[in-house]
Scaffold this motif. Structure first.
Motif, PDB file in Angstrom:
ATOM      1  N   GLU A 108      19.878  18.457  -6.686  1.00 40.89           N
ATOM      2  CA  GLU A 108      21.136  18.956  -6.139  1.00 40.89           C
ATOM      3  C   GLU A 108      20.988  19.010  -4.623  1.00 40.89           C
ATOM      4  N   VAL A 109      21.975  18.489  -3.900  1.00 42.79           N
ATOM      5  CA  VAL A 109      21.959  18.455  -2.434  1.00 42.79           C
ATOM      6  C   VAL A 109      23.009  19.437  -1.933  1.00 42.79           C
ATOM      7  N   ARG A 110      22.561  20.463  -1.185  1.00 42.95           N
ATOM      8  CA  ARG A 110      23.472  21.486  -0.666  1.00 42.95           C
ATOM      9  C   ARG A 110      23.214  21.697   0.819  1.00 42.95           C
ATOM     10  N   ARG A 111      24.286  21.703   1.603  1.00 41.36           N
ATOM     11  CA  ARG A 111      24.162  21.969   3.038  1.00 41.36           C
ATOM     12  C   ARG A 111      23.925  23.457   3.251  1.00 41.36           C
ATOM     13  N   VAL A 112      23.101  23.775   4.220  1.00 44.21           N
ATOM     14  CA  VAL A 112      22.844  25.159   4.611  1.00 44.21           C
ATOM     15  C   VAL A 112      23.693  25.438   5.840  1.00 44.21           C
ATOM     16  N   PRO A 113      24.680  26.319   5.725  1.00 38.72           N
ATOM     17  CA  PRO A 113      25.537  26.595   6.882  1.00 38.72           C
ATOM     18  C   PRO A 113      24.742  27.158   8.054  1.00 38.72           C
ATOM     19  N   GLY A 114      25.161  26.822   9.259  1.00 37.38           N
ATOM     20  CA  GLY A 114      24.536  27.366  10.459  1.00 37.38           C
ATOM     21  C   GLY A 114      24.937  28.810  10.680  1.00 37.38           C
ATOM     22  N   ASP A 115      24.191  29.499  11.535  1.00 40.25           N
ATOM     23  CA  ASP A 115      24.487  30.902  11.843  1.00 40.25           C
ATOM     24  C   ASP A 115      25.908  31.082  12.361  1.00 40.25           C
ATOM     25  N   ASP A 116      26.412  30.101  13.091  1.00 37.15           N
ATOM     26  CA  ASP A 116      27.760  30.203  13.641  1.00 37.15           C
ATOM     27  C   ASP A 116      28.852  30.023  12.582  1.00 37.15           C
ATOM     28  N   GLU A 117      28.487  29.644  11.363  1.00 34.65           N
ATOM     29  CA  GLU A 117      29.454  29.459  10.286  1.00 34.65           C
ATOM     30  C   GLU A 117      29.523  30.636   9.321  1.00 34.65           C
ATOM     31  N   VAL A 118      28.602  31.567   9.440  1.00 35.42           N
ATOM     32  CA  VAL A 118      28.564  32.708   8.532  1.00 35.42           C
ATOM     33  C   VAL A 118      29.574  33.744   9.012  1.00 35.42           C
ATOM     34  N   PRO A 119      30.458  34.200   8.096  1.00 36.59           N
ATOM     35  CA  PRO A 119      31.454  35.206   8.510  1.00 36.59           C
ATOM     36  C   PRO A 119      30.778  36.477   9.034  1.00 36.59           C
ATOM     37  N   ARG A 120      31.335  37.017  10.075  1.00 35.94           N
ATOM     38  CA  ARG A 120      30.840  38.257  10.681  1.00 35.94           C
ATOM     39  C   ARG A 120      31.658  39.440  10.160  1.00 35.94           C
ATOM     40  N   ILE A 121      30.972  40.530   9.963  1.00 37.05           N
ATOM     41  CA  ILE A 121      31.668  41.736   9.486  1.00 37.05           C
ATOM     42  C   ILE A 121      32.012  42.622  10.654  1.00 37.05           C
TER      43      ILE A 121
END
Length: 121
Positions: A108-121
Motif C-alpha cells: 500500500e502506498v500512502r503519502r505522509v502529509p507535511g507539517d504545513d498540511e496538518v490542521p491546527r487547533i
C-alpha cells in the motif's frame, strides 16, 4: 519532494511462502534497501513482529477494549514498511513495484502529509 509510506501487507499464505524461502527474501530485501539508499530516497525501513505478539486497542464502544493477537477475522496483516522521500506519487509507486514480496502480498502506498498540511487547533 514528498514522503510516502510503502506498507507491506500480507496474508497467512503469502507470509508462509515468504518464510519458506526467508534467506532469499532477506537478500532481495537488502538489495532493495541498498538501491533506495544509493538513490537517496530511503528515510526508514522496518519489519514488524509476529501478529500473535501484538494487541489491538478497539475504540468501537464507550471505552477502549484491548484484544490480544492473532486476530480471527483478519485477512491481511501489516508486515513492515519503507518510508521514502521522493518527487511524486508515481515515483513512490515505481519503488513499490520493486519491493520483494511473496505472491499474494500487497504494497500500500500512502503519502505522509507535511507539517504545513496538518490542521491546527
Amino acid at each position: 519532494m514528498a514522503k510516502y509510506l510503502l506498507i507491506m501487507r500480507g496474508t497467512d499464505e503469502s507470509n508462509a511462502a515468504m518464510m519458506a524461502d526467508i534467506e532469499r527474501m532477506m537478500t532481495r530485501t537488502q538489495e532493495f534497501i541498498g538501491a533506495a539508499v544509493k538513490a537517496g530516497v530511503l528515510l526508514a525501513a522496518e519489519g514488524l513482529d509476529d501478529p500473535a505478539t501484538g494487541v489491538v486497542v478497539d475504540f468501537s464502544g464507550p471505552a477502549p477494549v484491548v484484544t490480544d493477537g492473532p486476530y480471527g477475522e483478519t485477512r491481511e496483516l501489516f508486515g513492515g514498511f519503507f518510508l521514502l522521500d521522493v518527487a511524486s506519487r508515481e515515483e513512490a509507486v515505481e519503488w513499490a513495484k520493486r519491493v520483494p514480496a511473496a505472491p499474494g502480498s500487497k504494497i500500500e502506498v500512502r503519502r505522509v502529509p507535511g507539517d504545513d498540511e496538518v490542521p491546527r487547533i
